[in-house]
Scaffold this motif. Structure first.
Motif, short mmCIF file in Angstrom:
data_model
loop_
_atom_site.label_atom_id
_atom_site.label_comp_id
_atom_site.label_asym_id
_atom_site.label_seq_id
_atom_site.Cartn_x
_atom_site.Cartn_y
_atom_site.Cartn_z
N GLU A 248 30.53 42.90 -128.90
CA GLU A 248 29.10 42.48 -127.62
C GLU A 248 27.92 41.80 -128.93
OE1 GLU A 248 26.16 45.10 -125.35
OE2 GLU A 248 28.27 45.52 -125.59
N ALA A 249 27.87 42.46 -130.16
CA ALA A 249 26.66 42.39 -130.58
C ALA A 249 26.65 40.79 -131.23
CB ALA A 249 26.88 43.17 -131.44
N LEU A 250 28.62 40.26 -131.24
CA LEU A 250 28.20 38.64 -132.57
C LEU A 250 27.89 38.18 -131.10
CD1 LEU A 250 31.90 39.27 -134.49
CD2 LEU A 250 29.41 39.44 -135.67
N LEU A 251 28.26 38.23 -130.08
CA LEU A 251 28.08 37.33 -128.72
C LEU A 251 26.17 37.17 -128.18
CD1 LEU A 251 28.84 35.82 -127.11
CD2 LEU A 251 29.12 37.72 -125.04
N SER A 252 25.46 38.75 -128.75
CA SER A 252 24.88 38.59 -128.04
C SER A 252 23.84 37.85 -129.24
CB SER A 252 23.98 40.01 -128.05
OG SER A 252 23.84 40.28 -129.29
N LEU A 253 24.48 38.16 -130.76
CA LEU A 253 23.35 37.07 -131.46
C LEU A 253 23.73 35.77 -131.71
CD1 LEU A 253 23.83 40.05 -134.41
CD2 LEU A 253 21.39 39.52 -132.74
N THR A 254 24.19 35.34 -131.14
CA THR A 254 24.54 33.82 -131.15
C THR A 254 23.93 33.19 -130.59
OG1 THR A 254 27.20 34.44 -131.63
CG2 THR A 254 26.46 32.51 -131.11
N LYS A 255 22.54 32.46 -131.10
CA LYS A 255 21.39 31.68 -130.67
C LYS A 255 21.49 30.51 -130.76
CE LYS A 255 18.65 35.70 -130.80
NZ LYS A 255 18.82 36.87 -130.02
N THR A 256 22.33 30.15 -131.67
CA THR A 256 23.04 28.55 -131.33
C THR A 256 23.11 27.91 -130.45
OG1 THR A 256 23.33 28.36 -133.71
CG2 THR A 256 23.26 26.48 -132.94
N PRO A 257 22.20 27.22 -129.68
CA PRO A 257 22.25 26.20 -128.20
C PRO A 257 23.85 25.36 -128.50
CG PRO A 257 20.97 25.28 -129.45
CD PRO A 257 20.85 26.27 -129.61
N LEU A 258 24.23 25.58 -127.16
CA LEU A 258 25.50 24.20 -127.33
C LEU A 258 25.70 23.55 -126.56
CD1 LEU A 258 27.86 27.20 -128.31
CD2 LEU A 258 27.31 25.78 -129.93
N ALA A 259 26.66 22.42 -126.94
CA ALA A 259 26.32 21.26 -125.58
C ALA A 259 26.97 20.15 -126.77
CB ALA A 259 25.00 20.88 -125.62
N GLY A 260 27.84 19.67 -125.12
CA GLY A 260 28.83 18.26 -125.30
C GLY A 260 30.29 18.12 -125.05
N ARG A 261 30.64 17.53 -124.91
CA ARG A 261 31.91 17.42 -123.63
C ARG A 261 32.86 17.84 -124.95
NH1 ARG A 261 35.64 13.87 -123.38
NH2 ARG A 261 36.49 13.77 -121.91
N ILE A 262 34.13 18.26 -124.49
CA ILE A 262 35.50 19.03 -124.62
C ILE A 262 36.06 18.80 -124.16
CG2 ILE A 262 36.42 20.74 -126.16
CD1 ILE A 262 33.84 22.13 -127.10
N ALA A 263 37.81 18.29 -124.93
CA ALA A 263 38.88 17.99 -124.10
C ALA A 263 40.23 18.39 -124.20
CB ALA A 263 38.87 16.05 -124.07
N LEU A 264 40.37 19.72 -123.45
CA LEU A 264 41.17 20.79 -124.19
C LEU A 264 42.00 20.90 -123.34
CD1 LEU A 264 41.50 23.27 -124.72
CD2 LEU A 264 40.76 24.94 -123.75
N GLY A 265 43.47 21.05 -123.78
CA GLY A 265 44.59 20.05 -122.77
C GLY A 265 45.75 21.87 -123.12
N LEU A 266 45.80 22.46 -121.42
CA LEU A 266 46.63 23.78 -121.49
C LEU A 266 48.41 23.38 -121.34
CD1 LEU A 266 44.03 26.07 -120.50
CD2 LEU A 266 44.22 25.98 -123.07
N THR A 267 49.38 23.57 -121.82
CA THR A 267 50.75 23.89 -121.24
C THR A 267 50.79 25.11 -120.90
OG1 THR A 267 53.05 23.31 -121.49
CG2 THR A 267 51.19 24.57 -123.47
#
Length: 274
Positions: A88-107
């Motif tokens: 929970e702490a790692l998630l709350s302290l991640t302040k870097t804004p993220l943006a972009g398109r990701i092509a993720l493949g799943l099987t």
């Protein structure tokens, strides 16, 4: 609950606590190792190192005794809260804004693994979660889970003493099939494909109908199936990995892959959606 005086030291990294918690969750070191994608010796080493740093025994090694000592049970009560707060702490302290398109493949399981790997090589995907043979794991792959595949059949199916064995096969894009028809037939046994289906559900149905033998991973085994331990070559081990395209690097993708790895580690393995 007060922590025993001999267990007041806690490892600086939550990794050892996560390993200890996985041993409880999965009921033993061997199962925890499989779920975490580690060797049994690596799991034992992490726990032993934690015991040394705490100067107390966490696992009971006496036959017939409970799995954990009293100190181990005390630490496990804290481990669950520590791991939850850590994530929970790692998630709350991640302040870097993220943006972009990701092509993720799943099987689903095996049927599209070769397709996804080809798409990664062509740069059509940024990353994919695929199933591969364990000996094909690359240094850059993130291993999420390891398991074994087995030759299986229905008990009512009697294999012919000579001649070809009826084989239930996935489609041409399945690497199980390629192994079975190529490497798997280097010996004296010949497989004859009598049924093809792209889905695991179809292969399972064919096995339980006693139509032939098939290669299935552990999570698809059913009580009415029989594992074949002779007549056919032993299949290699499997690994589920998160694999990136060779030139795919960006903060959004890094974060996504890290979150996938953390979630799989947190819950001790992959599960099939129902």
């Amino acid at each position: 609950m007060a922590v025993p005086s001999h267990c007041r030291c806690v490892s600086r990294s939550p990794d050892a606590l996560r390993v200890l918690w996985s041993v409880r969750r999965h009921g033993g070191i061997t199962r925890a190792a499989g779920a975490l994608g580690l060797s049994q010796s690596a799991v034992s080493h992490k726990i032993k190192r934690l015991e040394t740093s705490l100067d107390c025994h966490l696992l009971s090694r006496r036959p017939g005794a409970p799995m954990f000592t009293a100190a181990g049970e005390d630490l496990l009560d804290y481990a669950e809260r520590i791991l939850g707060l850590h994530d929970e702490a790692l998630l709350s302290l991640t302040k870097t804004p993220l943006a972009g398109r990701i092509a993720l493949g799943l099987t689903e399981d095996t049927t599209c693994s070769l397709v996804l790997r080809a798409m990664l090589e062509r740069g059509e995907l940024d990353a994919a979660i695929v199933q591969i043979f364990a000996h094909e794991v690359r240094p850059s792959d993130i291993v999420l889970f390891r398991e074994q595949i087995h030759w299986v059949k229905h008990p009512d199916l009697v294999l012919p003493p000579g001649g070809p064995i009826p084989f239930l096969s996935f489609d041409d894009e399945c690497f199980y099939r390629q192994w079975a028809l190529d490497i798997g037939q280097d010996g004296d046994t010949l497989l004859e494909t009598v049924f093809e289906c792209a889905s695991a559900a179809g292969i399972i149905s064919a096995v339980t109908s006693a139509l032939g033998v098939a290669l299935l991973n552990g999570r698809h085994l059913r009580p009415e199936m029989e594992i074949i331990t002779n007549r056919l070559p032993a299949p290699p081990a499997l690994a589920y990995v998160a694999r990136r395209a060779r030139k795919a690097r960006n903060p959004a993708l890094d974060t996504l892959v890290a979150e996938i790895e953390n979630e799989v580690s947190r819950y001790g393995g992959l599960t099939l959606a129902s």
